[in-house]
Write a protein that holds these residues in place. Sequence first.
Motif, PDB file in Angstrom:
ATOM      1  N   TRP A  61      -2.825   9.159  -1.867  1.00 61.85           N
ATOM      2  CA  TRP A  61      -2.137  10.280  -2.512  1.00 61.85           C
ATOM      3  C   TRP A  61      -1.766   9.922  -3.937  1.00 61.85           C
ATOM      4  O   TRP A  61      -1.270   8.815  -4.183  1.00 61.85           O
ATOM      5  CB  TRP A  61      -0.858  10.628  -1.741  1.00 61.85           C
ATOM      6  N   LYS A  62      -1.990  10.836  -4.850  1.00 61.94           N
ATOM      7  CA  LYS A  62      -1.495  10.641  -6.204  1.00 61.94           C
ATOM      8  C   LYS A  62       0.020  10.618  -6.144  1.00 61.94           C
ATOM      9  O   LYS A  62       0.645  11.557  -5.632  1.00 61.94           O
ATOM     10  CB  LYS A  62      -1.984  11.761  -7.121  1.00 61.94           C
ATOM     11  N   SER A  63       0.618   9.571  -6.647  1.00 57.71           N
ATOM     12  CA  SER A  63       2.061   9.422  -6.503  1.00 57.71           C
ATOM     13  C   SER A  63       2.600   8.408  -7.496  1.00 57.71           C
ATOM     14  O   SER A  63       1.901   7.453  -7.865  1.00 57.71           O
ATOM     15  CB  SER A  63       2.404   8.973  -5.076  1.00 57.71           C
ATOM     16  N   TYR A  89     -12.980   6.494 -10.415  1.00 62.29           N
ATOM     17  CA  TYR A  89     -12.056   6.424 -11.539  1.00 62.29           C
ATOM     18  C   TYR A  89     -10.749   5.805 -11.056  1.00 62.29           C
ATOM     19  O   TYR A  89     -10.486   5.714  -9.845  1.00 62.29           O
ATOM     20  CB  TYR A  89     -11.808   7.804 -12.152  1.00 62.29           C
ATOM     21  N   GLU A  90      -9.921   5.384 -11.968  1.00 61.32           N
ATOM     22  CA  GLU A  90      -8.655   4.737 -11.615  1.00 61.32           C
ATOM     23  C   GLU A  90      -7.532   5.759 -11.579  1.00 61.32           C
ATOM     24  O   GLU A  90      -7.444   6.628 -12.449  1.00 61.32           O
ATOM     25  CB  GLU A  90      -8.311   3.618 -12.607  1.00 61.32           C
ATOM     26  N   GLU A  91      -6.688   5.658 -10.546  1.00 58.09           N
ATOM     27  CA  GLU A  91      -5.584   6.607 -10.385  1.00 58.09           C
ATOM     28  C   GLU A  91      -4.379   5.859  -9.810  1.00 58.09           C
ATOM     29  O   GLU A  91      -4.531   4.831  -9.128  1.00 58.09           O
ATOM     30  CB  GLU A  91      -6.007   7.728  -9.415  1.00 58.09           C
ATOM     31  N   THR A  92      -3.197   6.348 -10.118  1.00 55.53           N
ATOM     32  CA  THR A  92      -1.982   5.797  -9.518  1.00 55.53           C
ATOM     33  C   THR A  92      -1.757   6.507  -8.196  1.00 55.53           C
ATOM     34  O   THR A  92      -1.535   7.726  -8.163  1.00 55.53           O
ATOM     35  CB  THR A  92      -0.767   5.988 -10.448  1.00 55.53           C
ATOM     36  N   VAL A  93      -1.827   5.759  -7.114  1.00 51.83           N
ATOM     37  CA  VAL A  93      -1.795   6.351  -5.776  1.00 51.83           C
ATOM     38  C   VAL A  93      -0.945   5.491  -4.850  1.00 51.83           C
ATOM     39  O   VAL A  93      -0.540   4.381  -5.184  1.00 51.83           O
ATOM     40  CB  VAL A  93      -3.215   6.453  -5.180  1.00 51.83           C
ATOM     41  N   ARG A  94      -0.718   6.027  -3.650  1.00 52.59           N
ATOM     42  CA  ARG A  94      -0.131   5.258  -2.560  1.00 52.59           C
ATOM     43  C   ARG A  94      -0.645   5.820  -1.240  1.00 52.59           C
ATOM     44  O   ARG A  94      -1.191   6.925  -1.197  1.00 52.59           O
ATOM     45  CB  ARG A  94       1.402   5.304  -2.605  1.00 52.59           C
ATOM     46  N   CYS A  95      -0.469   5.056  -0.168  1.00 54.02           N
ATOM     47  CA  CYS A  95      -0.837   5.531   1.174  1.00 54.02           C
ATOM     48  C   CYS A  95       0.386   6.121   1.868  1.00 54.02           C
ATOM     49  O   CYS A  95       1.488   5.583   1.752  1.00 54.02           O
ATOM     50  CB  CYS A  95      -1.373   4.376   2.019  1.00 54.02           C
ATOM     51  N   ARG A  96       0.194   7.203   2.600  1.00 53.22           N
ATOM     52  CA  ARG A  96       1.242   7.718   3.472  1.00 53.22           C
ATOM     53  C   ARG A  96       0.996   7.303   4.916  1.00 53.22           C
ATOM     54  O   ARG A  96       1.909   7.263   5.731  1.00 53.22           O
ATOM     55  CB  ARG A  96       1.325   9.252   3.381  1.00 53.22           C
ATOM     56  N   THR A  97      -0.247   7.057   5.240  1.00 61.40           N
ATOM     57  CA  THR A  97      -0.626   6.519   6.541  1.00 61.40           C
ATOM     58  C   THR A  97      -1.719   5.492   6.291  1.00 61.40           C
ATOM     59  O   THR A  97      -2.472   5.612   5.332  1.00 61.40           O
ATOM     60  CB  THR A  97      -1.129   7.642   7.475  1.00 61.40           C
ATOM     61  N   ILE A  98      -1.779   4.467   7.130  1.00 59.58           N
ATOM     62  CA  ILE A  98      -2.726   3.378   6.898  1.00 59.58           C
ATOM     63  C   ILE A  98      -3.646   3.224   8.095  1.00 59.58           C
ATOM     64  O   ILE A  98      -3.182   3.137   9.234  1.00 59.58           O
ATOM     65  CB  ILE A  98      -1.995   2.044   6.630  1.00 59.58           C
ATOM     66  N   GLY A  99      -4.941   3.203   7.835  1.00 61.78           N
ATOM     67  CA  GLY A  99      -5.927   2.997   8.886  1.00 61.78           C
ATOM     68  C   GLY A  99      -7.190   2.414   8.290  1.00 61.78           C
ATOM     69  O   GLY A  99      -7.160   1.716   7.278  1.00 61.78           O
ATOM     70  N   ASP A 100      -8.311   2.715   8.914  1.00 61.71           N
ATOM     71  CA  ASP A 100      -9.614   2.295   8.418  1.00 61.71           C
ATOM     72  C   ASP A 100      -9.819   2.848   7.002  1.00 61.71           C
ATOM     73  O   ASP A 100      -9.547   4.025   6.733  1.00 61.71           O
ATOM     74  CB  ASP A 100     -10.683   2.840   9.374  1.00 61.71           C
ATOM     75  N   MET A 101     -10.320   2.024   6.080  1.00 61.58           N
ATOM     76  CA  MET A 101     -10.495   2.452   4.691  1.00 61.58           C
ATOM     77  C   MET A 101     -11.442   3.639   4.557  1.00 61.58           C
ATOM     78  O   MET A 101     -11.334   4.425   3.617  1.00 61.58           O
ATOM     79  CB  MET A 101     -11.022   1.291   3.839  1.00 61.58           C
ATOM     80  N   THR A 102     -12.365   3.792   5.507  1.00 61.45           N
ATOM     81  CA  THR A 102     -13.357   4.856   5.413  1.00 61.45           C
ATOM     82  C   THR A 102     -12.783   6.237   5.664  1.00 61.45           C
ATOM     83  O   THR A 102     -13.417   7.235   5.332  1.00 61.45           O
ATOM     84  CB  THR A 102     -14.501   4.600   6.409  1.00 61.45           C
ATOM     85  N   LEU A 121       0.805  -1.223   0.000  1.00 59.24           N
ATOM     86  CA  LEU A 121       0.000   0.000   0.000  1.00 59.24           C
ATOM     87  C   LEU A 121       0.837   1.272   0.000  1.00 59.24           C
ATOM     88  O   LEU A 121       0.393   2.316  -0.474  1.00 59.24           O
ATOM     89  CB  LEU A 121      -0.920   0.025   1.228  1.00 59.24           C
ATOM     90  N   TYR A 122       2.039   1.193   0.539  1.00 55.08           N
ATOM     91  CA  TYR A 122       2.884   2.381   0.635  1.00 55.08           C
ATOM     92  C   TYR A 122       3.532   2.768  -0.689  1.00 55.08           C
ATOM     93  O   TYR A 122       4.092   3.861  -0.802  1.00 55.08           O
ATOM     94  CB  TYR A 122       3.970   2.173   1.688  1.00 55.08           C
ATOM     95  N   PHE A 123       3.460   1.883  -1.665  1.00 52.58           N
ATOM     96  CA  PHE A 123       4.108   2.129  -2.939  1.00 52.58           C
ATOM     97  C   PHE A 123       3.070   2.368  -4.042  1.00 52.58           C
ATOM     98  O   PHE A 123       1.934   1.893  -3.950  1.00 52.58           O
ATOM     99  CB  PHE A 123       5.012   0.953  -3.306  1.00 52.58           C
ATOM    100  N   ALA A 124       3.446   3.136  -5.033  1.00 46.68           N
ATOM    101  CA  ALA A 124       2.515   3.536  -6.098  1.00 46.68           C
ATOM    102  C   ALA A 124       1.891   2.316  -6.769  1.00 46.68           C
ATOM    103  O   ALA A 124       2.575   1.366  -7.145  1.00 46.68           O
ATOM    104  CB  ALA A 124       3.245   4.392  -7.126  1.00 46.68           C
ATOM    105  N   HIS A 125       0.572   2.365  -6.895  1.00 45.20           N
ATOM    106  CA  HIS A 125      -0.174   1.294  -7.548  1.00 45.20           C
ATOM    107  C   HIS A 125      -1.487   1.875  -8.072  1.00 45.20           C
ATOM    108  O   HIS A 125      -1.945   2.915  -7.600  1.00 45.20           O
ATOM    109  CB  HIS A 125      -0.460   0.152  -6.567  1.00 45.20           C
ATOM    110  N   LYS A 126      -2.072   1.224  -9.040  1.00 42.88           N
ATOM    111  CA  LYS A 126      -3.346   1.699  -9.587  1.00 42.88           C
ATOM    112  C   LYS A 126      -4.487   1.179  -8.720  1.00 42.88           C
ATOM    113  O   LYS A 126      -4.502   0.010  -8.321  1.00 42.88           O
ATOM    114  CB  LYS A 126      -3.516   1.235 -11.034  1.00 42.88           C
ATOM    115  N   ARG A 127      -5.457   2.077  -8.441  1.00 43.47           N
ATOM    116  CA  ARG A 127      -6.568   1.713  -7.561  1.00 43.47           C
ATOM    117  C   ARG A 127      -7.781   2.573  -7.910  1.00 43.47           C
ATOM    118  O   ARG A 127      -7.633   3.768  -8.188  1.00 43.47           O
ATOM    119  CB  ARG A 127      -6.166   1.940  -6.105  1.00 43.47           C
TER     120      ARG A 127
END
Length: 300
Positions: free
Chosen positions: A256-258, A238-251, A207-213
Amino acid sequence: MNYHLNHLKELEAESIFIMREVAAQFENPVLMFSGGKDSILMVHLAHKAFFPARIPFPLLHIDTGHNFDETIQFRDELVERLGAKLIVGSVQEAIDSGMVTEEKGVNASRNGLQTGVLLESLEKGKYDAALGGARRDEEKARAKERFFSHRDEFGQWDPKNQRPELWNLFNGKHHIGEHFRVFPISNWTELDVWQYLAMEEVPLPSLYFAHKRPVFNRDGVLLADSEFIMKKDGEEIYEETVRCRTIGDMTCTGVWKSEAATVEDIIQEIATTRMTERGGRTDDKRSETSMEDRKKKGYF
């Protein structure tokens, strides 16, 4: 990349010293684990602090039931690799039993429901210290915490009544029913964490690394599309290349676009950004004092 080795080693030594103090002063500590980079760092430091013995603290994860799948998979793999003991407090079970009431509506989140489950888990396990991965640079309420942060018999925190910490002296004395939250990485910054994880080559969730989601924009924050989030009219997936900078509840965890696909890329990105890592957390935006209000009630 050449990191400031002495600086990172000093932070490491301080954190390990505090962890060993916890092991010496308390009878039944537990290490809180969320699956995010800071709790992964905490587990890595605990492993180094007590090696070749196993980590002497069980890991406590408060599971909202709305986690990223990648978080749970990484958690289970880490626990198996280290031979650590994992304890899971379930928000879903608390909802089913009527202990807590689930929020409704488009902004509903289980993040705040973790507090009651955490306090019940600490009481059930009779833990007298809970180690957490909070850092002072994350948020203004967390900047008020001591390394050893006292909680009363109700699990509540009084930011105006904290014990002084002079030199390397920590006062862990407490009455029956009280406990301490201990924050060994308080003095680390987000950049310190990433540089250290790179130096130590610590495995991390994808999740911390850029991936399409699939994502959607809500009030300027990108959220990962999820069955747990009710969409508002006009919110387009829509689909975007993103990553997480912090991880918690999905809601409430913004993405971040990255294009940062490696730890080195992430370090370069963090070094140049002006947005804090919790800038994408919608739970922090509910009020000016959202985090402090939650912490007073027992949130980590």
